[in-house]
Design an enzyme around this catalytic site. Structure first.
Site, mmCIF file in Angstrom:
data_model
loop_
_atom_site.group_PDB
_atom_site.id
_atom_site.type_symbol
_atom_site.label_atom_id
_atom_site.label_comp_id
_atom_site.label_asym_id
_atom_site.label_seq_id
_atom_site.Cartn_x
_atom_site.Cartn_y
_atom_site.Cartn_z
ATOM 1 N N ARG A 131 0.819 -1.228 0.000
ATOM 2 C CA ARG A 131 0.000 0.000 0.000
ATOM 3 C C ARG A 131 0.843 1.263 0.000
ATOM 4 O O ARG A 131 0.390 2.327 -0.417
ATOM 5 C CB ARG A 131 -0.971 -0.048 1.185
ATOM 6 C CG ARG A 131 -2.058 -1.083 0.981
ATOM 7 C CD ARG A 131 -2.929 -1.220 2.192
ATOM 8 N NE ARG A 131 -2.559 -2.347 3.013
ATOM 9 C CZ ARG A 131 -2.802 -2.438 4.307
ATOM 10 N NH1 ARG A 131 -3.374 -1.438 4.930
ATOM 11 N NH2 ARG A 131 -2.449 -3.505 4.983
ATOM 12 N N GLU B 199 1.778 -5.043 13.100
ATOM 13 C CA GLU B 199 0.672 -5.228 14.049
ATOM 14 C C GLU B 199 0.166 -6.665 14.051
ATOM 15 O O GLU B 199 -0.186 -7.197 15.092
ATOM 16 C CB GLU B 199 -0.488 -4.271 13.739
ATOM 17 C CG GLU B 199 -1.557 -4.320 14.824
ATOM 18 C CD GLU B 199 -2.796 -3.484 14.516
ATOM 19 O OE1 GLU B 199 -2.896 -2.898 13.436
ATOM 20 O OE2 GLU B 199 -3.672 -3.453 15.403
HETATM 21 C C1 PRP Z 1 0.371 -2.616 6.428
HETATM 22 C C2 PRP Z 1 0.446 -1.135 6.112
HETATM 23 C C3 PRP Z 1 1.811 -0.767 6.631
HETATM 24 C C4 PRP Z 1 1.978 -1.673 7.852
HETATM 25 C C5 PRP Z 1 1.770 -0.903 9.120
HETATM 26 O O1 PRP Z 1 1.047 -3.349 5.447
HETATM 27 O O2 PRP Z 1 0.288 -0.882 4.731
HETATM 28 O O3 PRP Z 1 2.837 -1.028 5.690
HETATM 29 O O4 PRP Z 1 0.982 -2.716 7.710
HETATM 30 O O5 PRP Z 1 1.913 -1.712 10.267
HETATM 31 P P1 PRP Z 1 3.079 -1.486 11.339
HETATM 32 O O6 PRP Z 1 3.189 -0.017 11.587
HETATM 33 O O7 PRP Z 1 2.626 -2.269 12.539
HETATM 34 O O8 PRP Z 1 4.342 -2.043 10.751
HETATM 35 P P2 PRP Z 1 0.955 -4.934 5.282
HETATM 36 O O9 PRP Z 1 2.212 -5.544 5.823
HETATM 37 O O10 PRP Z 1 -0.337 -5.449 5.808
HETATM 38 O O11 PRP Z 1 1.092 -5.154 3.730
HETATM 39 P P3 PRP Z 1 0.248 -4.728 2.426
HETATM 40 O O12 PRP Z 1 0.549 -3.277 2.199
HETATM 41 O O13 PRP Z 1 0.858 -5.590 1.390
HETATM 42 O O14 PRP Z 1 -1.216 -4.973 2.655
HETATM 43 N N1 ADE Z 2 -1.484 -2.458 9.044
HETATM 44 C C1 ADE Z 2 -1.176 -2.664 10.338
HETATM 45 N N2 ADE Z 2 -2.231 -2.489 11.139
HETATM 46 C C2 ADE Z 2 -3.268 -2.169 10.302
HETATM 47 C C3 ADE Z 2 -4.628 -1.853 10.528
HETATM 48 N N3 ADE Z 2 -5.145 -1.833 11.760
HETATM 49 N N4 ADE Z 2 -5.394 -1.564 9.445
HETATM 50 C C4 ADE Z 2 -4.865 -1.581 8.197
HETATM 51 N N5 ADE Z 2 -3.588 -1.869 7.948
HETATM 52 C C5 ADE Z 2 -2.797 -2.157 8.983
#
Ligand code: PRP
Ligand code: ADE
Length: 177
Positions: free
Chosen positions: A64, A101
């Protein structure tokens, strides 16, 4: 409804996804709304400009972070560095494991993407624990880049991301909470 209020209204909140206890923020409705997507990029650009001299590069975390980071880079006229999940980039790569998370993952960067001394702005859709952004900063710094700022569309304030990044010398700004 205008500005940040409209952006906030286009965030879909889903309980217990992808794991029990997680309140997932889905930005799909915001992305699908042309005016709101453009507005989010303009607000991120305003923040980037306010923070000081424009960065040499913007880096976004897969997946994302690519959406907002690449759009912001094109808007500001900077280059873009994709920080990818494991196994997607050809060598030479720099890699680091991290916790977010709802899990663990591995982030990789092309060792050819950044020159020592370049100033890189981190961009992602959402800040939760900060694990992903810290992993990105670690890769960039390992390559000799300077990382002092990170921008997000949403920051989940109670998960400690702001403090974790600040502890590593990175100031965070988010459009929404
Ligand atoms: C999500 C979001 C951030 C991250 C935030 O990505 O887009 O990159 O989690 O979480 P944090 O602050 O606890 O590290 P995700 O790893 O779900 O991957 P995606 O973008 O491929 O959905
Ligand atoms: N990445 C980590 N935590 C998330 C949340 N609560 N919603 C969407 N993306 C996330």
């Amino acid at each position: 409804m205008r500005g940040p209020e409209r952006l906030q209204a286009l965030v879909h909140t889903v309980p217990d996804f992808p794991a029990p206890g997680v309140l997932f923020r889905d930005l799909s409705p915001l992305l699908a709304d042309s005016a709101s997507f453009a507005h989010a990029i303009e607000l991120l650009a305003d923040q980037a400009i306010t923070a000081g001299p424009l960065p040499d590069l913007i880096a976004g975390m897969e997946a994302r972070g690519f959406i907002f980071g690449a759009a912001l880079a094109a808007h500001l006229g900077t280059g873009f560095v994709p920080l990818r999940k494991a196994g997607k980039l050809p060598p030479p790569v720099i890699a680091t494991d991290y916790t977010l998370e709802y899990g663990t993952a591995r982030l990789e960067m092309s060792a050819l993407a950044v020159q020592p001394g370049q100033r890189v702005l981190l961009v992602d859709d959402l800040l939760a624990t900060g694990g992903t952004a810290l992993a990105g900063a670690q890769l960039l710094r390992h390559a000799g880049a300077t990382v002092t700022e990170a921008l997000f569309v949403i920051a989940l304030d109670d998960l400690g991301g702001h403090a974790a990044l600040l502890d590593q010398g990175i100031t965070t700004t988010a459009l929404l909470a």
